[in-house]
Design a protein around this motif. Structure first.
Motif, PDB file in Angstrom:
ATOM      1  N   PHE A 168      13.466 164.036  39.165  1.00  0.00           N
ATOM      2  CA  PHE A 168      12.337 164.931  38.953  1.00  0.00           C
ATOM      3  C   PHE A 168      11.300 164.886  40.066  1.00  0.00           C
ATOM      4  O   PHE A 168      10.368 165.689  40.064  1.00  0.00           O
ATOM      5  CB  PHE A 168      11.684 164.617  37.610  1.00  0.00           C
ATOM      6  N   GLU A 169      11.448 163.956  40.991  1.00  0.00           N
ATOM      7  CA  GLU A 169      10.522 163.925  42.123  1.00  0.00           C
ATOM      8  C   GLU A 169      10.961 164.852  43.250  1.00  0.00           C
ATOM      9  O   GLU A 169      10.218 165.081  44.211  1.00  0.00           O
ATOM     10  CB  GLU A 169      10.385 162.481  42.647  1.00  0.00           C
ATOM     11  N   ALA A 170      12.156 165.416  43.148  1.00  0.00           N
ATOM     12  CA  ALA A 170      12.702 166.250  44.218  1.00  0.00           C
ATOM     13  C   ALA A 170      12.154 167.671  44.140  1.00  0.00           C
ATOM     14  O   ALA A 170      11.925 168.206  43.043  1.00  0.00           O
ATOM     15  CB  ALA A 170      14.224 166.278  44.134  1.00  0.00           C
ATOM     16  N   PRO A 171      11.944 168.318  45.282  1.00  0.00           N
ATOM     17  CA  PRO A 171      11.536 169.722  45.261  1.00  0.00           C
ATOM     18  C   PRO A 171      12.589 170.572  44.537  1.00  0.00           C
ATOM     19  O   PRO A 171      13.785 170.335  44.668  1.00  0.00           O
ATOM     20  CB  PRO A 171      11.469 170.087  46.757  1.00  0.00           C
ATOM     21  N   GLY A 172      12.123 171.534  43.778  1.00  0.00           N
ATOM     22  CA  GLY A 172      13.039 172.426  43.072  1.00  0.00           C
ATOM     23  C   GLY A 172      13.717 171.806  41.869  1.00  0.00           C
ATOM     24  O   GLY A 172      14.710 172.344  41.372  1.00  0.00           O
ATOM     25  N   TRP A 173      13.150 170.718  41.344  1.00  0.00           N
ATOM     26  CA  TRP A 173      13.815 170.001  40.253  1.00  0.00           C
ATOM     27  C   TRP A 173      13.987 170.862  39.008  1.00  0.00           C
ATOM     28  O   TRP A 173      14.989 170.721  38.279  1.00  0.00           O
ATOM     29  CB  TRP A 173      13.046 168.727  39.900  1.00  0.00           C
ATOM     30  N   LEU A 174      13.040 171.754  38.732  1.00  0.00           N
ATOM     31  CA  LEU A 174      13.110 172.514  37.492  1.00  0.00           C
ATOM     32  C   LEU A 174      14.304 173.464  37.500  1.00  0.00           C
ATOM     33  O   LEU A 174      15.111 173.478  36.558  1.00  0.00           O
ATOM     34  CB  LEU A 174      11.811 173.296  37.279  1.00  0.00           C
ATOM     35  N   LEU A 205      20.358 162.345  32.148  1.00  0.00           N
ATOM     36  CA  LEU A 205      19.230 162.483  33.059  1.00  0.00           C
ATOM     37  C   LEU A 205      18.927 161.146  33.722  1.00  0.00           C
ATOM     38  O   LEU A 205      18.618 160.169  33.043  1.00  0.00           O
ATOM     39  CB  LEU A 205      17.976 162.948  32.312  1.00  0.00           C
ATOM     40  N   VAL A 206      19.036 161.113  35.048  1.00  0.00           N
ATOM     41  CA  VAL A 206      18.571 159.980  35.841  1.00  0.00           C
ATOM     42  C   VAL A 206      17.266 160.423  36.486  1.00  0.00           C
ATOM     43  O   VAL A 206      17.246 161.365  37.275  1.00  0.00           O
ATOM     44  CB  VAL A 206      19.601 159.572  36.905  1.00  0.00           C
ATOM     45  N   SER A 207      16.176 159.758  36.156  1.00  0.00           N
ATOM     46  CA  SER A 207      14.849 160.322  36.379  1.00  0.00           C
ATOM     47  C   SER A 207      14.489 160.555  37.831  1.00  0.00           C
ATOM     48  O   SER A 207      13.709 161.434  38.162  1.00  0.00           O
ATOM     49  CB  SER A 207      13.788 159.413  35.757  1.00  0.00           C
ATOM     50  N   GLY A 208      15.065 159.743  38.740  1.00  0.00           N
ATOM     51  CA  GLY A 208      14.603 159.751  40.118  1.00  0.00           C
ATOM     52  C   GLY A 208      13.584 158.643  40.336  1.00  0.00           C
ATOM     53  O   GLY A 208      13.043 158.058  39.384  1.00  0.00           O
ATOM     54  N   GLY A 209      13.323 158.354  41.612  1.00  0.00           N
ATOM     55  CA  GLY A 209      12.423 157.262  41.954  1.00  0.00           C
ATOM     56  C   GLY A 209      11.006 157.734  42.204  1.00  0.00           C
ATOM     57  O   GLY A 209      10.576 158.791  41.719  1.00  0.00           O
ATOM     58  N   LEU A 210      10.292 156.945  42.974  1.00  0.00           N
ATOM     59  CA  LEU A 210       8.921 157.298  43.332  1.00  0.00           C
ATOM     60  C   LEU A 210       8.912 158.439  44.344  1.00  0.00           C
ATOM     61  O   LEU A 210       9.762 158.494  45.235  1.00  0.00           O
ATOM     62  CB  LEU A 210       8.219 156.085  43.944  1.00  0.00           C
ATOM     63  N   PRO A 211       7.951 159.341  44.243  1.00  0.00           N
ATOM     64  CA  PRO A 211       7.796 160.345  45.295  1.00  0.00           C
ATOM     65  C   PRO A 211       7.533 159.665  46.637  1.00  0.00           C
ATOM     66  O   PRO A 211       7.010 158.550  46.695  1.00  0.00           O
ATOM     67  CB  PRO A 211       6.580 161.157  44.826  1.00  0.00           C
ATOM     68  N   ALA A 212       7.887 160.331  47.712  1.00  0.00           N
ATOM     69  CA  ALA A 212       7.725 159.759  49.047  1.00  0.00           C
ATOM     70  C   ALA A 212       6.279 159.319  49.275  1.00  0.00           C
ATOM     71  O   ALA A 212       5.336 160.088  49.036  1.00  0.00           O
ATOM     72  CB  ALA A 212       8.130 160.784  50.101  1.00  0.00           C
TER      73      ALA A 212
END
Length: 267
Positions: A66-72, A92-99
């Motif tokens: 969910f931290e990636a651009p275009g996640w929705l 769903l694997v949530s993703g890590g910290l935003p950059a």
């Protein structure tokens, strides 16, 4: 064997038609698929291939990040793909910290809100979202959800039939709170997916590919299966292993060892 399912990640280099044929020949009735499988073979084609062989798709991996651009939009596509192949669950694997971020609480709050944005689409599609907690070593770059309790807290604002959780032995075996949280997940009706892999040391460089087939590591796999059963889960038991040494072997050989390990150490 009625509950055994092979996740295609375990035989990563086995082409999907051969995997499906091998599973059917071995008496396996369920396969967990990855979106990469669908991209390579075609979404509709993959669904038809599995159905025509008399198999079912037990889950689709994966949404999230969910931290990636275009996640929705990407997650809405993942939901649609799950529906198209007949997968009842999207992992769903949530993703890590935003950059550049150190705000892990904020990242987890974003995951909660992101799930909420997806729920109407997933409910309409008939696909249940399943929040998967990963081992804490993956928090920074892959998954800020690091325990089953955190996953349940994130799912709590939403109906259980819309949002559940994944119990994955590889990621949760270390946690002394996991048994109480599995019980909680059962009481809340949240267990949507159960995945099995063993923990093998030493971990390889990059740590991602450190899983083992059932019985090759140190995890009390049967204890997990008994715990999810006691919590009311009656669904598939997916063997999902990421390991270069496993991927390098013939797919049918790996499937046979996965079945043997499941029967000996899980069932």
């Amino acid at each position: 064997m009625k509950r055994f399912a092979l996740n295609s990640a375990t035989t990563k280099r086995w082409p999907l038609p051969e995997l499906v044929a091998g599973c059917a020949d071995a008496g396996v009735t369920g396969v967990g698929l990855w979106r990469e499988d669908l991209a390579a073979y075609g979404v509709e084609e993959a669904g038809a291939l599995v159905r025509d062989a008399g198999l079912t798709v037990t889950s689709l991996c994966r949404g999230g990040f969910f931290e990636a651009p275009g996640w929705l939009d990407e997650n809405r596509r993942a939901i649609d793909e799950a529906a198209a192949v007949g997968a009842p669950v999207l992992v769903l694997v949530s993703g890590g910290l935003p950059a550049g971020s150190r705000d892990i609480d904020g990242a987890r709050a974003h995951v909660r809100d992101a799930i909420g944005e997806l729920v109407p689409h997933s409910v309409a599609a008939g696909v249940r979202l399943a929040v998967e907690p990963l081992h804490p070593m993956f928090c920074s770059d892959r998954c800020v959800v690091a325990s089953l309790g955190q996953a349940l807290d994130l799912a709590a604002p939403y109906p259980a039939e819309a949002v559940g959780v994944v119990v994955d032995t590889y990621h949760l075996w270390w946690d002394d709170q996991v048994w109480a949280q599995i019980d909680r997940a059962g009481r809340e009706g949240r267990i949507a997916c159960f995945q099995v892999a063993d923990w093998v040391t030493p971990l390889p460089a990059g740590v991602l590919l450190g899983r083992g087939l059932p019985g090759t590591g140190c995890v009390e796999l049967r204890r997990f299966r008994e715990a999810v059963d006691a919590a009311g889960y009656t669904g598939p038991v997916e063997v999902e292993v990421f390991a270069e040494a496993v991927w390098a072997r013939p797919g049918r050989e790996v499937l046979d060892e996965a079945i043997a390990g499941y029967l000996t150490h899980v069932a």
